[in-house]
Design a protein around this motif. Structure first.
Motif, PDB file in Angstrom:
ATOM      1  N   GLU A 166      45.022  45.512  45.389  1.00 56.83           N
ATOM      2  CA  GLU A 166      46.275  44.823  45.607  1.00 56.83           C
ATOM      3  C   GLU A 166      45.626  43.337  46.550  1.00 56.83           C
ATOM      4  N   LEU A 167      45.051  43.883  47.495  1.00 61.15           N
ATOM      5  CA  LEU A 167      44.066  43.177  48.549  1.00 61.15           C
ATOM      6  C   LEU A 167      43.087  41.457  47.628  1.00 61.15           C
ATOM      7  N   ALA A 168      42.555  42.182  46.669  1.00 66.58           N
ATOM      8  CA  ALA A 168      42.053  40.832  45.780  1.00 66.58           C
ATOM      9  C   ALA A 168      42.440  40.675  44.898  1.00 66.58           C
ATOM     10  N   GLY A 169      44.192  40.900  44.764  1.00 66.78           N
ATOM     11  CA  GLY A 169      44.798  40.228  44.020  1.00 66.78           C
ATOM     12  C   GLY A 169      44.210  40.176  42.547  1.00 66.78           C
ATOM     13  N   VAL A 170      43.619  40.775  41.613  1.00 65.36           N
ATOM     14  CA  VAL A 170      43.636  41.146  41.033  1.00 65.36           C
ATOM     15  C   VAL A 170      43.636  42.149  39.984  1.00 65.36           C
ATOM     16  N   LYS A 171      44.573  42.556  38.957  1.00 60.17           N
ATOM     17  CA  LYS A 171      44.931  43.393  38.268  1.00 60.17           C
ATOM     18  C   LYS A 171      44.271  44.079  36.905  1.00 60.17           C
ATOM     19  N   LEU A 172      43.500  44.775  36.929  1.00 57.71           N
ATOM     20  CA  LEU A 172      42.681  45.428  35.920  1.00 57.71           C
ATOM     21  C   LEU A 172      43.247  46.510  35.210  1.00 57.71           C
ATOM     22  N   PHE A 173      43.603  47.372  36.312  1.00 59.77           N
ATOM     23  CA  PHE A 173      44.030  48.405  35.382  1.00 59.77           C
ATOM     24  C   PHE A 173      45.888  48.567  35.326  1.00 59.77           C
ATOM     25  N   GLU A 174      45.796  48.024  33.883  1.00 59.92           N
ATOM     26  CA  GLU A 174      47.406  48.338  33.437  1.00 59.92           C
ATOM     27  C   GLU A 174      47.901  49.883  32.913  1.00 59.92           C
TER      28      GLU A 174
ATOM     29  N   VAL B 121      31.303  48.081  42.293  1.00 61.08           N
ATOM     30  CA  VAL B 121      31.674  47.413  41.387  1.00 61.08           C
ATOM     31  C   VAL B 121      32.531  46.662  42.181  1.00 61.08           C
ATOM     32  N   TRP B 122      33.707  47.509  42.207  1.00 65.95           N
ATOM     33  CA  TRP B 122      35.045  47.495  42.483  1.00 65.95           C
ATOM     34  C   TRP B 122      35.046  46.358  44.019  1.00 65.95           C
ATOM     35  N   VAL B 123      34.261  46.311  45.105  1.00 66.59           N
ATOM     36  CA  VAL B 123      34.543  46.232  46.661  1.00 66.59           C
ATOM     37  C   VAL B 123      34.065  44.954  46.162  1.00 66.59           C
ATOM     38  N   LYS B 124      33.157  44.660  45.069  1.00 66.01           N
ATOM     39  CA  LYS B 124      32.597  43.160  44.794  1.00 66.01           C
ATOM     40  C   LYS B 124      34.109  42.207  44.708  1.00 66.01           C
ATOM     41  N   PHE B 125      35.760  42.666  44.214  1.00 68.08           N
ATOM     42  CA  PHE B 125      36.319  42.091  43.947  1.00 68.08           C
ATOM     43  C   PHE B 125      36.459  41.256  45.732  1.00 68.08           C
ATOM     44  N   PHE B 126      35.730  41.541  45.936  1.00 67.56           N
ATOM     45  CA  PHE B 126      36.302  40.530  47.336  1.00 67.56           C
ATOM     46  C   PHE B 126      35.319  39.807  47.712  1.00 67.56           C
ATOM     47  N   SER B 127      34.298  39.455  46.719  1.00 70.38           N
ATOM     48  CA  SER B 127      33.485  38.338  46.512  1.00 70.38           C
ATOM     49  C   SER B 127      34.162  36.934  46.191  1.00 70.38           C
ATOM     50  N   SER B 128      34.022  36.489  45.624  1.00 73.51           N
ATOM     51  CA  SER B 128      34.587  34.714  44.663  1.00 73.51           C
ATOM     52  C   SER B 128      33.687  34.229  44.227  1.00 73.51           C
ATOM     53  N   GLY B 129      34.080  33.621  43.011  1.00 70.41           N
ATOM     54  CA  GLY B 129      33.044  32.425  42.110  1.00 70.41           C
ATOM     55  C   GLY B 129      32.622  33.560  40.737  1.00 70.41           C
ATOM     56  N   GLU B 130      31.329  33.227  40.884  1.00 72.29           N
ATOM     57  CA  GLU B 130      31.005  34.205  39.842  1.00 72.29           C
ATOM     58  C   GLU B 130      30.315  35.735  39.660  1.00 72.29           C
ATOM     59  N   GLU B 131      30.347  36.032  41.149  1.00 68.23           N
ATOM     60  CA  GLU B 131      30.446  37.796  41.572  1.00 68.23           C
ATOM     61  C   GLU B 131      31.011  38.278  41.640  1.00 68.23           C
ATOM     62  N   LYS B 132      32.374  37.556  41.281  1.00 70.82           N
ATOM     63  CA  LYS B 132      34.024  38.486  41.210  1.00 70.82           C
ATOM     64  C   LYS B 132      33.980  38.659  40.151  1.00 70.82           C
ATOM     65  N   GLU B 133      33.354  37.416  39.482  1.00 68.85           N
ATOM     66  CA  GLU B 133      33.728  37.223  38.050  1.00 68.85           C
ATOM     67  C   GLU B 133      33.379  38.687  37.037  1.00 68.85           C
ATOM     68  N   LYS B 134      31.608  38.543  37.610  1.00 66.87           N
ATOM     69  CA  LYS B 134      30.795  39.824  36.519  1.00 66.87           C
ATOM     70  C   LYS B 134      31.735  40.773  37.357  1.00 66.87           C
ATOM     71  N   ALA B 135      32.234  41.355  38.191  1.00 65.18           N
ATOM     72  CA  ALA B 135      32.198  42.515  38.945  1.00 65.18           C
ATOM     73  C   ALA B 135      33.775  42.529  38.081  1.00 65.18           C
ATOM     74  N   MET B 136      34.410  41.745  37.597  1.00 67.19           N
ATOM     75  CA  MET B 136      35.928  41.656  36.875  1.00 67.19           C
ATOM     76  C   MET B 136      35.512  42.134  35.227  1.00 67.19           C
ATOM     77  N   LYS B 137      34.390  41.883  34.971  1.00 64.72           N
ATOM     78  CA  LYS B 137      34.624  42.040  33.941  1.00 64.72           C
ATOM     79  C   LYS B 137      34.411  43.888  33.495  1.00 64.72           C
ATOM     80  N   ASP B 138      32.835  43.806  34.590  1.00 60.44           N
ATOM     81  CA  ASP B 138      31.836  44.675  34.334  1.00 60.44           C
ATOM     82  C   ASP B 138      32.473  45.901  33.886  1.00 60.44           C
ATOM     83  N   SER B 139      34.335  46.318  35.851  1.00 61.86           N
ATOM     84  CA  SER B 139      35.156  46.736  35.436  1.00 61.86           C
ATOM     85  C   SER B 139      35.392  47.072  34.718  1.00 61.86           C
ATOM     86  N   LEU B 140      35.906  46.123  33.473  1.00 62.19           N
ATOM     87  CA  LEU B 140      36.904  45.996  32.737  1.00 62.19           C
ATOM     88  C   LEU B 140      36.197  47.018  31.283  1.00 62.19           C
ATOM     89  N   GLU B 141      35.172  47.141  31.392  1.00 56.83           N
ATOM     90  CA  GLU B 141      34.246  47.721  30.384  1.00 56.83           C
ATOM     91  C   GLU B 141      34.169  49.203  31.128  1.00 56.83           C
TER      92      GLU B 141
END
Lengths: 213, 220
Positions: free
Chosen positions: A167-175, A107-127
């Motif tokens: 870091e590379l995908a510009g996402v900060k889920l894990f705080e 799921v995490w590597v989907k952060f490298f995608s964009s749009g809907e796929e990335k959004e969904k990956a981020m939502k799933d990962s947070l969960e």
């Protein structure tokens, strides 16, 4: 000639799972770095179905799929056990391993995608992070108790790969403040001597994944 | 009160796998049918993370995920082992079980949900995986050898559900001409007593699946 051989690649968390288990159990082995853009005849012969690493070769027989390899190591070399004794505890361990297999790196590597796929990956990962924080770790130091187990090894990618991908995908889920238990676990995991000595470098990983994506 | 309970669904291959294992080992259990459209408080309490069947309850403890349950059953009840004893053979069984669940089954489902222009590619992929599976079977009676084992239990989807899916959808993926070895295994499998007792009624299953294929996007 070493009895145990491991075909792996240095940036792969799956490859590292096997290295950690081999090191924790003190099993001597010979490591072969594979070039996945130019797979060796040995790899193709030993893993004809998936043509992937890691592959463990023991006494001439080859075993594929990292978790299958880990269970094999556990059964063949019982010293420094990586699984609990009790069948129910073992079932819980396997449940959490399966959880990360389905919801983890893939799921995490989907952060490298964009749009809907990335959004969904981020939502799933947070969960996924919330579930682990709330249900899996409890008050224990590691997933199964005081010592590192197969489950910790399966989640080990979070100790280095997760931060690199974010870091590379510009996402900060894990705080850390949002996931205190997980944060504590990551620190304890990385502090374990066998793990500390066997982690790919942060900077090298950044370069590698940057070039890849 | 039964010591062992199973929350399942009549049409679920995952649920039936567990029943097969329990019956094979002569374990008495209480079966509770779940309505997946209206999940019971018990299911939601016992499997809060996935909210799915099957769930095994044993002495008040709950275990979810069919493959995890199968390992637990084999470790807890030693009669008629499902897993091979030798670590290498066990690793091979786990490998093929994983192949079935993570590679084979999703490829077959992908055909069903793919758009018409992607369907041929999806079919090719599924056939490739089924060929790999057939290759593993070779001249063995079952994946487990002379008697059914873990891989045969996990392959129940191929052994029975695939036939029902083919009939419900009108699409034929597997037949005696293109998969002679697999079809031979299917025949042995569905006639095996422990399997026969743990299959949903074929007509009901087809009737259940048919509406999913009569949606406008599916034309075959």
């Amino acid at each position: 000639m070493a009895e145990v051989k491991l075909l792996g690649t240095w940036p792969s968390p799956f490859s590292y799972r096997v290295i950690w288990a081999l090191k924790l159990k003190g099993i001597p082995y010979e490591y072969f770095e594979e070039d996945l853009s130019n797979k060796s005849p040995l790899l193709l012969q030993c893993n004809p179905v998936h043509k992937k690493i890691p592959v463990l070769i023991h006494g001439g027989k080859s075993i594929c799929e990292s978790i299958v390899i880990l269970e094999y190591l556990e059964e063949t070399w019982p010293q420094n056990p990586l699984m609990p004794d009790d069948p129910y505890e073992r079932a819980l361990a396997r449940f959490w391993v399966k959880f990360v297999e389905e919801k983890g790196v893939a799921v995490w590597v989907k952060f490298f995608s964009s749009g809907e796929e990335k959004e969904k990956a981020m939502k799933d990962s947070l969960e996924m992070l919330k579930t682990i924080e709330e249900h899996a770790l409890g008050k224990k130091k590691f997933f199964c108790g005081d010592k590192i187990s197969l489950v910790d090894i399966a989640y080990g990618w979070m100790a280095r790969w997760m931060e690199v991908i974010e870091e590379l995908a510009g996402v900060k889920l894990f705080e850390p403040q949002k996931f205190p238990r997980l944060h504590a676990w990551m620190k304890d995991f990385k502090d374990e001597p066998m793990i500390k000595e066997n982690l790919p470098g942060h900077d090298e990983m950044l370069v590698y994944f940057k070039n890849k994506h | 009160m039964a010591e062992v309970k199973l929350l399942g669904a009549w049409g679920s291959p995952f649920s039936r796998r567990v029943e097969m294992a329990l019956k094979l080992k002569g374990v008495e259990y209480e079966y509770i049918e779940e309505d997946l459209a209206d999940k019971s408080p018990l299911l939601l309490k016992c499997n809060p993370i996935h909210k799915k069947v099957p769930v095994l309850l044993h002495n008040g403890k709950t275990i979810a995920e069919s493959l995890v349950i199968l390992e637990y059953i084999d470790e807890t009840w030693k009669t008629n082992p499902i897993f091979p004893e030798d670590p290498y053979d066990k690793a091979m069984a786990r490998f093929w079980a994983k192949f079935l669940d993570d590679t084979c089954m999703p490829a077959i489902w992908k055909i069903m949900w793919s758009k018409e222009n992607q369907r041929e590619k999806a079919i090719e992929e599924a056939i490739q995986h089924l060929k790999t599976l057939e290759n593993e079977l070779k001249d063995k009676k079952f994946f487990g050898g002379e008697t059914i084992g873990l891989v045969d239990i996990v392959a129940n989807f191929i052994g029975f559900w695939l036939g029902a899916v083919q009939e419900a959808s009108g699409m034929e993926l597997v037949n005696k001409e293109n998969f002679p070895v697999l079809c031979r295994w299917i025949d042995e499998y569905v006639n095996c007593s422990v399997v026969k007792q743990n299959l949903p009624p074929r007509d009901e299953l087809i009737a259940f699946l048919q509406p999913r294929f009569s949606a406008s996007s599916w034309k075959y």
